[in-house]
Write a protein that holds these residues in place. Structure first.
Motif, short mmCIF file in Angstrom:
data_model
loop_
_atom_site.label_atom_id
_atom_site.label_comp_id
_atom_site.label_asym_id
_atom_site.label_seq_id
_atom_site.Cartn_x
_atom_site.Cartn_y
_atom_site.Cartn_z
N GLY A 64 38.94 92.59 -23.57
CA GLY A 64 39.73 92.47 -22.43
C GLY A 64 40.05 93.94 -21.54
N ARG A 66 38.46 95.18 -19.19
CA ARG A 66 38.34 95.01 -17.79
C ARG A 66 37.44 95.82 -16.92
NH1 ARG A 66 44.01 94.88 -15.30
NH2 ARG A 66 43.20 94.37 -13.18
N LYS A 98 36.93 88.20 -13.06
CA LYS A 98 38.20 88.53 -13.37
C LYS A 98 38.69 88.27 -14.80
CE LYS A 98 43.03 88.10 -12.03
NZ LYS A 98 43.02 89.38 -12.96
N HIS A 100 41.13 87.32 -17.76
CA HIS A 100 42.57 86.63 -17.87
C HIS A 100 43.20 87.41 -18.90
CE1 HIS A 100 42.43 84.08 -14.02
NE2 HIS A 100 41.09 84.53 -14.23
N ASN A 101 44.20 88.09 -19.16
CA ASN A 101 44.80 88.49 -20.42
C ASN A 101 45.94 87.29 -20.75
OD1 ASN A 101 44.97 91.14 -18.35
ND2 ASN A 101 43.77 91.30 -20.17
N PHE A 102 46.27 87.11 -22.04
CA PHE A 102 47.17 86.09 -22.36
C PHE A 102 47.81 86.67 -23.60
CE2 PHE A 102 43.80 83.73 -20.54
CZ PHE A 102 44.57 82.67 -19.71
N VAL A 106 44.55 87.33 -26.18
CA VAL A 106 42.97 86.50 -26.03
C VAL A 106 42.77 86.91 -24.60
CG1 VAL A 106 42.01 84.44 -25.48
CG2 VAL A 106 43.81 84.42 -27.22
N ASP A 107 41.63 87.38 -24.19
CA ASP A 107 41.17 87.82 -22.97
C ASP A 107 39.93 86.95 -22.45
OD1 ASP A 107 42.79 90.28 -22.65
OD2 ASP A 107 41.85 90.59 -24.66
N PRO A 218 40.05 79.41 -17.22
CA PRO A 218 40.39 80.55 -18.17
C PRO A 218 41.64 80.14 -19.21
CG PRO A 218 40.98 81.23 -15.89
CD PRO A 218 40.16 79.93 -15.61
N GLU A 219 42.60 79.22 -18.61
CA GLU A 219 43.62 79.07 -19.53
C GLU A 219 43.16 78.20 -20.85
OE1 GLU A 219 43.68 78.58 -15.93
OE2 GLU A 219 45.34 79.85 -15.47
N PHE B 111 48.08 98.24 -19.31
CA PHE B 111 47.22 98.22 -17.91
C PHE B 111 48.70 98.40 -16.81
CE2 PHE B 111 45.58 95.42 -20.76
CZ PHE B 111 44.19 95.52 -20.53
N ARG B 170 50.06 85.57 -13.24
CA ARG B 170 49.72 86.36 -14.39
C ARG B 170 48.99 87.50 -13.93
NH1 ARG B 170 45.97 84.24 -16.99
NH2 ARG B 170 45.92 82.12 -16.29
N LYS B 173 51.56 92.74 -14.02
CA LYS B 173 51.79 93.55 -15.26
C LYS B 173 53.28 93.92 -15.33
CE LYS B 173 47.52 93.28 -15.49
NZ LYS B 173 47.06 91.97 -16.18
N ARG B 297 40.55 90.04 -34.05
CA ARG B 297 39.80 90.44 -33.08
C ARG B 297 40.17 91.98 -32.75
NH1 ARG B 297 42.14 89.79 -27.50
NH2 ARG B 297 40.30 90.12 -26.87
N PHE B 299 41.01 94.75 -29.39
CA PHE B 299 41.25 94.63 -27.99
C PHE B 299 41.34 95.97 -27.57
CE2 PHE B 299 46.03 94.04 -27.89
CZ PHE B 299 46.30 93.87 -29.37
N ALA B 300 41.35 96.28 -26.47
CA ALA B 300 41.31 97.45 -25.50
C ALA B 300 42.21 97.36 -24.46
CB ALA B 300 40.00 97.59 -25.10
N TYR B 302 43.09 99.64 -20.45
CA TYR B 302 42.24 99.70 -19.37
C TYR B 302 41.08 100.38 -19.32
CZ TYR B 302 41.22 99.33 -14.31
OH TYR B 302 40.47 98.97 -13.17
N CYS B 303 39.91 99.83 -18.96
CA CYS B 303 38.63 100.59 -19.15
C CYS B 303 38.55 101.50 -20.38
CB CYS B 303 38.60 101.34 -17.87
SG CYS B 303 38.14 100.31 -16.51
#
Ligand code: SF4
Ligand code: SF4
Ligand code: SF4
Ligand code: SF4
Lengths: 239, 600
Positions: A64, A66, A98, A100-102, A106-107, A218-219, B111, B170, B173, B297, B299-300, B302-303
Motif C-alpha cells: 500500500g 503508493r 490507484k 485503495h486503502n482499507f 488491506v491495500d 477494489p472493494e 498519508f 475514500r 485522509k 502482512r 504494510f508501508a 507513503y512511498c
C-alpha cells in the motif's frame, strides 16, 4: 536501470499460478468467484497461449505504499521544464493506477483490466467512425489499452459509469470536460508502476488475447482479501 | 507558486471559534530557516504565543499539522507529518507562569502529511475552540467545519470507518481523536488509519480541548521543485540506495519489533517499570513470535520501501481484533514493562489503547508505576477501584486502560501521569515515577546507557528517546523531523548523499551534512528558548532516583546504574558544547546570533 529490469523479469518468471491464487487470497473458491464476477488478474492465471501483456497485482506482496501511483504519474503526466518534456514530479492524483486503502489493513492497487469485451467502449453513445469503427472510447487493437478520442467525445461519462458498475471503476471523468481519464497506457511497453514497485507486487506479464475474464472493483477484492487474511469482510468506508 | 521553491508558501489557518478559515503566507526566509515539520511548527508556535504561560488547553494554543519539503513528492519514506503545539503535560519545577509547559511535537507516518501538500498547503494550523464537537473537511481550497456530535465518544477504529462513510469518499485522509482526547486525558494521541498515531506529548488532548474530533483532507495539487532534472536524478539514486537492499528487507521482516528481543538481550529495555533492562520472556512477545503467530502482512507509509508495519489477528479470549503490532515501543511498554508475555493479551492492550486514543508509551509507563506502587503496598486494591493490578495481569491492565480513558475513579488520577500520581501517593514513590518534566520515559532503559539518558533529559518535549544521544544527533534529528522524511531509512548510509541532494534540488538551498545539522541546531535552540521562556532551567533536566540507585539485577548489564557525578558532568559539558549557560541552560547571545535567532 539494469537492476530494475532484472527485478521485473524475475517477478515474471517466479510468478506461478499457485502464487497468484494465494495472492488474490481466494484459494479453491477462486474459480467460482471468477465465474460470478471475474477478477481481472485471472486473465493470467487462466491463460494459455501468451500473446498480450498487461499489469497484474500480487496482493500478498503489496504494502500500500503508493509508489506505483507516483511512478505512473511521473511518466504519463510529463512536465514541461524550460521547453523540455521531462518526467513529472509524480503527483498521484494523475496516476492511472490507484491504490485503495482499507480498514482493516488491506491495500488494493486498481488499474484498467483491459477487459476483452470492453463494456466501457460499448457504452459510448458516439457513432463509430466509418473508417476505423471506433467510438469516442475505444480499444487499441494491438496493445488492448483503452483510449479516448477527445475531439469526438461529448463528455457524457457513460464509459466511466459502465466501467464503475461492471468492472474496476478506474475511469475518472475530467472534472471540467467530463472526458474519460486514467486508462492505463502500459507506458508504451515499459510499465513504470511494475518497475518502481519496491516490493515486486506488480508484474508485466503475458496473457491470452482471447481470454475470458471480467475486472472486479477494489472493494470486492479487498473484502475477499480481508476475509482470507483476517476472517472478516467488514471494511470501513464501504457501504 | 511562492517565492520559495519546494513549497506552496502558505498554510491554512482554521479558527474554530469563529468558524472561519484563511490561508496565511509563510515568509520565504522562515521556510528557508525552519524548513517544515518540527522546525516550521516551532517557528509558528513562537510567533503565535508571544507570552509564556499560555494554557495549552486554551483556544489560543495553536494545534499544527506540518509536513515538510519532501512531503507530497515521491521521495522514499516521505510520509511524515509533525504535530506541533504547546504541551498539556509538561511542567517546570517552578515558574512565574501558572500554565508553563514545553513545546511538544509528535511525528506521525502514513498519508496525512503528503495529502496536506496535495491540498495546497505547507501546514494546517487550528486555533480557537468550537462550540460543539466538530470536524473539519478540506478539499483543496474548500474548507468546511461540520457538526460531529453524533460521533461523540466513538472509539477510533469504529470512527475511522464511520467517518469515511459519512464523507462518502475514500480519497480523504483523516486524523481524529478517541474518547481519551474528548475527555481531555493529557496524554491522548491523534490517530490516523486506525493504527498510526501522533502519540507522544498530548496533541490529542489539545485537539480535544478545541472540540475537534477529526480532520479530513484531500487534494490534487503538488508543490514545485527548484531544479527538476536534479530532483529526478537524485530520486533515482535515493531509490537505488534502499530498494531490494538487505537493510530494507530487514525492516520488512520484523519492523521495530526485532528490538524487543535484541534490547532485552543487550540490557537496554524498559522492564518492570524500569527496574530491569532485560525481560526473560521477551521471546514470547518479540518479532520472531509475532511473525510466526500473528502477522499476516507487511504494510508501508507513503512511498516507503521499508514496510515496517505489520498487521495481524489473534484468536482466543483476547483475540478477534485486526491491528498493527507489536512494534518495539508498544510491545515493550505494554509487554516487558508490565511483565506481560501473553501475545494475544498484549495485542489487545495495544489495540484498545489506540482505539481509545491514548499514547501507548505514557499509558504503559503509568500502569507500570501503579503496579509497582501496588506491589510495594503504597496503594491498595481500594485505591485501584478493586483492580488487582499485579505484574503480568492482562485483565487488570485492560481494566486500567478503560478507566484512564474515561477518567473514571482511579483513572482520573492515573490520567494525570506519573509525576502527578506520585505526588498524590507520596511515600517516596517519586523515586520510581519515571518521567522527565512530567512526560513519561519510553521503552529504552538507561541504567546502563548514559547517552540515552542525555536524550531523555535534554529533549525539548520532556522525556524523549528519539531526540538524540549527543548534540550532533539531536541537531540531525530535529532537522530530519522537519523534512517530512521518516527516521528509519536514514540509518542506511547510502541514502545520506541522495537525501541531501534531493533536499537541495527541491528547495534550492544547498545542503551538505554540516548545513543540514546547522538547520537542526537552529530549530533545537528555538525550542530551547521557548522552554526557557516558560521557566525551564537546569534543575528540570532531571531523572528520577531509580536510575542512580537501582542497579539491574539480571541480564547483560547486571549491576549497571548511573553515576550522579558522571551524569552531571556530562550535562555540564553538553550545555557548554551547545553554547548554553551551564547554570541556567540559557542559549548564549553568540549562539543565537550565529544561528540567526536574534529575534528571540
Ligand atoms: S508500489 Fe507496489 S507495493 Fe506499493 S502500493 Fe503499488 S503495488 Fe503496492
Ligand atoms: S477496466 Fe474499465 S476501462 Fe478498463 S477495459 Fe474494463 S471496463 Fe473498460
Ligand atoms: S464520455 Fe466521451 S468517451 Fe465516454 S462515453 Fe461519453 S462520449 Fe464516449
Ligand atoms: S502500466 Fe504505466 S500507465 Fe499503466 S498503470 Fe502502470 S505506470 Fe500507469
Amino acid at each position: 536501470m539494469t537492476r530494475d529490469n532484472e527485478q521485473t523479469r524475475q517477478h515474471q518468471t517466479t510468478f506461478t499460478r499457485r502464487e497468484f491464487l494465494k495472492g488474490v487470497g481466494v484459494g479453491g473458491g477462486a474459480l467460482v468467484l471468477f465465474g460470478q464476477f471475474g477478477i481481472h488478474s485471472a486473465a493470467w492465471a487462466l491463460s494459455g497461449e501468451p500473446t498480450l501483456k498487461m499489469v497484474v497485482v500480487d496482493y500478498n506482496k503489496c504494502t500500500g505504499c503508493r509508489t506505483c501511483e507516483a511512478a505512473c504519474s511521473s511518466r504519463n503526466r510529463p512536465a514541461a521544464v524550460a521547453g523540455k518534456a521531462l518526467p513529472g514530479l509524480g503527483n498521484p492524483y494523475f496516476a492511472n493506477i490507484k491504490v485503495h486503502n482499507f480498514n482493516p489493513d488491506v491495500d488494493v492497487p486498481n488499474v484498467c483490466a483491459m477487459c476483452a469485451d470492453t463494456p466501457c467502449a460499448k457504452a459510448c453513445p458516439v457513432e463509430p467512425d466509418a473508417k476505423t469503427g471506433r467510438r469516442a472510447f475505444y480499444r487499441d487493437d494491438v496493445t488492448h489499452t483503452m483510449h479516448n478520442d477527445a475531439n469526438r467525445c461529448i463528455g457524457c461519462g457513460s464509459c466511466a459509469k459502465a466501467c464503475a458498475a461492471q468492472r474496476t471503476g478506474v475511469i475518472r471523468p475530467n472534472p471540467e470536460t467530463g472526458k474519460p481519464e486514467r486508462m492505463c497506457t502500459l507506458c508504451g511497453g515499459d510499465p513504470q508502476c511494475a518497475k518502481r514497485c519496491p516490493f515486486g507486487a506488480l508484474s508485466y506479464v503475458e496473457v491470452r488475447r482471447d481470454r475470458k475474464f471480467y475486472g472486479l472493483g477494489p472493494e470486492k477484492i479487498a473484502a475477499e482479501l480481508a476475509r482470507n487474511w483476517y476472517g472478516t469482510a467488514t471494511l470501513g468506508g464501504v457501504k | 507558486m511562492s517565492g520559495k521553491p519546494g513549497y506552496h508558501g502558505r498554510i491554512l489557518e482554521i479558527d474554530l471559534t469563529s468558524g472561519k478559515s484563511r490561508t496565511v503566507a509563510v515568509p520565504p526566509e522562515d521556510l528557508d530557516k525552519f524548513v517544515g515539520g518540527q522546525g516550521l511548527g516551532m517557528k509558528l508556535l513562537w510567533d503565535r504565543l508571544k507570552k509564556p504561560g499560555v494554557d495549552a488547553l486554551s483556544p489560543e494554543n495553536p494545534l499544527m499539522f506540518i509536513p515538510g519539503p519532501f512531503s507530497g513528492l515521491p521521495v522514499p519514506s516521505s510520509s511524515r507529518t509533525c504535530v506541533v503545539t504547546k504541551s498539556p503535560i509538561t511542567a517546570p519545577l517552578k515558574s512565574d507562569h501558572r500554565h508553563a509547559s514545553t513545546v511538544t511535537y509528535s511525528n506521525m507516518g502514513g498519508f496525512f502529511g503528503p495529502e496536506i501538500r496535495f491540498a495546497g498547503y505547507d501546514g494546517l494550523v487550528v486555533t480557537g475552540k468550537a462550540r460543539e464537537l466538530s470536524y473539519i473537511v478540506i478539499d483543496n481550497d474548500k474548507v468546511t467545519i461540520r457538526d460531529a456530535r453524533k460521533f461523540k465518544g466513538m472509539r477510533t477504529d469504529a470512527f475511522d470507518k464511520a467517518f469515511l462513510e459519512e464523507l462518502g469518499d475514500r480519497n480523504y485522509k483523516t486524523v481524529y481523536i478517541g474518547p481519551a482526547g474528548e475527555n481531555l486525558v493529557p496524554y491522548s494521541s491523534i490517530i490516523h488509519t486506525a493504527g498510526r498515531a501522533a502519540g507522544r506529548g498530548g496533541s490529542g488532548c489539545v485537539m480535544g480541548s478545541k472540540n475537534l474530533k477529526a480532520i479530513a483532507v484531500k487534494g490534487s495539487g503538488q508543490p514545485g521543485v527548484a531544479d527538476h532534472e536534479r530532483f529526478l536524478a537524485a530520486l533515482e539514486k535515493a531509490r537505488r540506495a534502499l530498494y531490494g537492499t538487505t537493510y530494507a528487507k530487514s525492516w520488512a521482516e520484523q519492523g521495530t519489533a526485532r528490538a524487543i528481543v535484541g534490547n532485552s538481550n543487550a540490557g537496554t529495555e524498559s522492564v518492570r517499570n524500569y527496574r530491569e533492562g532485560t525481560f526473560t520472556e521477551a521471546d514470547k512477545i518479540g518479532g520472531d513470535a509475532a511473525r510466526r503467530d500473528v502477522w499476516v502482512r507487511d504494510f508501508a507509509c507513503y512511498c516507503c520501501p521499508l514496510a515496517c508495519k505489520k498487521s495481524g489477528v489473534t484468536k482466543g479470549k483476547y483475540g478477534g481484533v485486526v491491528h498493527d503490532g507489536p512494534e518495539y515501543e508498544t510491545g515493550v511498554m505494554l509487554g516487558s514493562n508490565l511483565m506481560i508475555s501473553d501475545m494475544p493479551g498484549l495485542l489487545r492492550a495495544i489495540y484498545n489503547i489506540d482505539d481509545l486514543g491514548l499514547d501507548q508509551i505514557s499509558t504503559g509507563n503509568v500502569i507500570g508505576f501503579l503496579m509497582e506502587a501496588y506491589e510495594k503496598g503504597m496503594i491498595d486494591r481500594k485505591f485501584l477501584d478493586g483492580i488487582d493490578l499485579t505484574w503480568g495481569s492482562v485483565d487488570a491492565t485492560l481494566a486500567m486502560i478503560e478507566k484512564i480513558a474515561a477518567k473514571e475513579g482511579v483513572g482520573a488520577l492515573a490520567a494525570q501521569g506519573v509525576a502527578n500520581l506520585s505526588r498524590h501517593i507520596g511515600q517516596g514513590s517519586e523515586k520510581f515515577a519515571i518521567h522527565v518534566k512530567g512526560l513519561e520515559l519510553a521503552a529504552h532503559n538507561i541504567q546502563g546507557n548514559q547517552p540515552r539518558a542525555l536524550s531523555y533529559v535534554t529533549a525539548s518535549r520532556g522525556a524523549c528517546h528519539m531526540s538524540g544521544d549527543d548534540i550532533a544527533m539531536q541537531n540531525r534529528r530535529a532537522m530530519l523531523d522537519s523534512t517530512g522524511m521518516c527516521f528509519f531509512p536514514t540509518f542506511e548510509p547510502a541514502l545520506e548523499e541522495p537525501m541531501l541532494e534531493l533536499l537541495s534540488a527541491i528547495t534550492g538551498h544547498e545542503y551538505d551534512k554540516a548545513e543540514f545539522e546547522k538547520a537542526g541546531e537552529r530549530i533545537f535552540n528555538l525550542e530551547k528558548m521557548f522552554n526557557y521562556r516558560e521557566g525551564f532551567r537546569r534543575g528540570d533536566d532531571k531523572l528520577p532516583d531509580r536510575f542512580f540507585e537501582d542497579a539491574f539485577t539480571i541480564g547483560a548489564k547486571k549491576g549497571a546504574v548511573l553515576d550522579r557525578k558522571k551524569f552531571q558532568d556530562m550535562l555540564t559539558t553538553y550545555y557548554q558544547d551547545r553554547g548554553w549557560d551551564p547554570t541556567t541552560t540559557k542559549p548564549g547571545e553568540a549562539k543565537l546570533k550565529e544561528l540567526g535567532l536574534e529575534f528571540v
